[in-house]
Design a protein around this motif. Sequence first.
Motif, PDB file in Angstrom:
ATOM      1  N   ALA A 119       0.824  -1.217   0.000  1.00  0.00           N
ATOM      2  CA  ALA A 119       0.000   0.000   0.000  1.00  0.00           C
ATOM      3  C   ALA A 119       0.855   1.262   0.000  1.00  0.00           C
ATOM      4  N   ARG A 120       2.051   1.177   0.554  1.00  0.00           N
ATOM      5  CA  ARG A 120       2.943   2.340   0.562  1.00  0.00           C
ATOM      6  C   ARG A 120       3.573   2.589  -0.797  1.00  0.00           C
ATOM      7  N   ARG A 121       3.336   1.668  -1.737  1.00  0.00           N
ATOM      8  CA  ARG A 121       3.874   1.807  -3.099  1.00  0.00           C
ATOM      9  C   ARG A 121       2.741   1.580  -4.109  1.00  0.00           C
ATOM     10  N   PRO A 122       1.722   2.446  -4.067  1.00  0.00           N
ATOM     11  CA  PRO A 122       0.522   2.227  -4.890  1.00  0.00           C
ATOM     12  C   PRO A 122       0.838   2.183  -6.388  1.00  0.00           C
ATOM     13  N   GLY A 123       0.198   1.230  -7.053  1.00  0.00           N
ATOM     14  CA  GLY A 123       0.352   1.092  -8.495  1.00  0.00           C
ATOM     15  C   GLY A 123       1.620   0.390  -8.927  1.00  0.00           C
ATOM     16  N   GLU A 124       2.564   0.246  -8.040  1.00  0.00           N
ATOM     17  CA  GLU A 124       3.848  -0.373  -8.374  1.00  0.00           C
ATOM     18  C   GLU A 124       3.723  -1.894  -8.299  1.00  0.00           C
ATOM     19  N   ARG A 125       4.256  -2.582  -9.284  1.00  0.00           N
ATOM     20  CA  ARG A 125       4.260  -4.051  -9.259  1.00  0.00           C
ATOM     21  C   ARG A 125       5.447  -4.509  -8.410  1.00  0.00           C
ATOM     22  N   LEU A 126       5.152  -5.371  -7.462  1.00  0.00           N
ATOM     23  CA  LEU A 126       6.167  -5.842  -6.525  1.00  0.00           C
ATOM     24  C   LEU A 126       6.283  -7.356  -6.609  1.00  0.00           C
ATOM     25  N   SER A 127       7.496  -7.837  -6.570  1.00  0.00           N
ATOM     26  CA  SER A 127       7.716  -9.284  -6.568  1.00  0.00           C
ATOM     27  C   SER A 127       7.659  -9.799  -5.132  1.00  0.00           C
ATOM     28  N   ALA A 128       7.466 -11.093  -5.014  1.00  0.00           N
ATOM     29  CA  ALA A 128       7.504 -11.715  -3.689  1.00  0.00           C
ATOM     30  C   ALA A 128       8.870 -11.496  -3.056  1.00  0.00           C
ATOM     31  N   SER A 129       9.919 -11.544  -3.875  1.00  0.00           N
ATOM     32  CA  SER A 129      11.276 -11.328  -3.365  1.00  0.00           C
ATOM     33  C   SER A 129      11.434  -9.928  -2.786  1.00  0.00           C
ATOM     34  N   ALA A 130      10.917  -8.931  -3.507  1.00  0.00           N
ATOM     35  CA  ALA A 130      11.035  -7.542  -3.039  1.00  0.00           C
ATOM     36  C   ALA A 130      10.263  -7.344  -1.736  1.00  0.00           C
ATOM     37  N   LEU A 131       9.048  -7.885  -1.679  1.00  0.00           N
ATOM     38  CA  LEU A 131       8.264  -7.736  -0.447  1.00  0.00           C
ATOM     39  C   LEU A 131       8.882  -8.519   0.706  1.00  0.00           C
ATOM     40  N   SER A 132       9.435  -9.677   0.410  1.00  0.00           N
ATOM     41  CA  SER A 132      10.102 -10.467   1.435  1.00  0.00           C
ATOM     42  C   SER A 132      11.286  -9.704   2.016  1.00  0.00           C
ATOM     43  N   GLU A 133      12.082  -9.134   1.125  1.00  0.00           N
ATOM     44  CA  GLU A 133      13.255  -8.376   1.566  1.00  0.00           C
ATOM     45  C   GLU A 133      12.846  -7.146   2.369  1.00  0.00           C
ATOM     46  N   GLU A 134      11.823  -6.444   1.900  1.00  0.00           N
ATOM     47  CA  GLU A 134      11.388  -5.216   2.571  1.00  0.00           C
ATOM     48  C   GLU A 134      10.764  -5.479   3.936  1.00  0.00           C
ATOM     49  N   PRO A 167       9.772 -14.447   5.399  1.00  0.00           N
ATOM     50  CA  PRO A 167      10.536 -15.419   4.602  1.00  0.00           C
ATOM     51  C   PRO A 167       9.931 -15.583   3.202  1.00  0.00           C
ATOM     52  N   LEU A 168      10.794 -15.712   2.198  1.00  0.00           N
ATOM     53  CA  LEU A 168      10.353 -15.754   0.806  1.00  0.00           C
ATOM     54  C   LEU A 168       9.293 -16.823   0.528  1.00  0.00           C
ATOM     55  N   PRO A 169       9.460 -18.079   0.976  1.00  0.00           N
ATOM     56  CA  PRO A 169       8.413 -19.064   0.681  1.00  0.00           C
ATOM     57  C   PRO A 169       7.051 -18.662   1.274  1.00  0.00           C
ATOM     58  N   THR A 170       7.076 -18.071   2.446  1.00  0.00           N
ATOM     59  CA  THR A 170       5.843 -17.608   3.094  1.00  0.00           C
ATOM     60  C   THR A 170       5.256 -16.435   2.322  1.00  0.00           C
ATOM     61  N   ALA A 171       6.104 -15.518   1.888  1.00  0.00           N
ATOM     62  CA  ALA A 171       5.643 -14.369   1.103  1.00  0.00           C
ATOM     63  C   ALA A 171       4.977 -14.840  -0.183  1.00  0.00           C
ATOM     64  N   GLN A 172       5.570 -15.811  -0.850  1.00  0.00           N
ATOM     65  CA  GLN A 172       4.992 -16.343  -2.088  1.00  0.00           C
ATOM     66  C   GLN A 172       3.622 -16.964  -1.826  1.00  0.00           C
TER      67      GLN A 172
END
Length: 131
Positions: free
Chosen positions: A18-33, A37-42
């Motif tokens: 929500a803090r990055r409206p309209g932006e496409r985010l990968s599971a990796s990017a959200l996991s890192e931010e 954990p990446l598997p959980t984020a996916q």
Amino acid sequence: MRLTHLADYAVVMMTAAARRPGERLSASALSEETGVPLPTAQKLMQALGRAGLLEGQRGAGGGYRLARAAQAISLADIIEAVEGPIAMTQCSDGATDCALDTHCRVKPHMGLVGQKVRGALQDVTLEELSI
């Protein structure tokens, strides 16, 4: 009542999106931010997508973004996407395997309690959480 780790992580990830409206985010990017954990984020991004809270796009430039505005997504929406319907007790969702079932005078009212709790969670928007 306490949120499970998955529901808690889903809220954290949705606020980051929500803090990055309209932006496409990968599971990796959200996991890192977020530190999820990446598997959980996916897994969570797929569940949130199935619930209509995130929309995904495959391929180059793909990723996930909010499916609707942050003010149109509630805390209840996020929790239910991961946990299913909000119910305070087993009997409030129709289960009848309780030893007290035949004598319980509270059971008829537990649906109302669940509705009130869900209403309170519905009143909290993703926009409010992401400030």
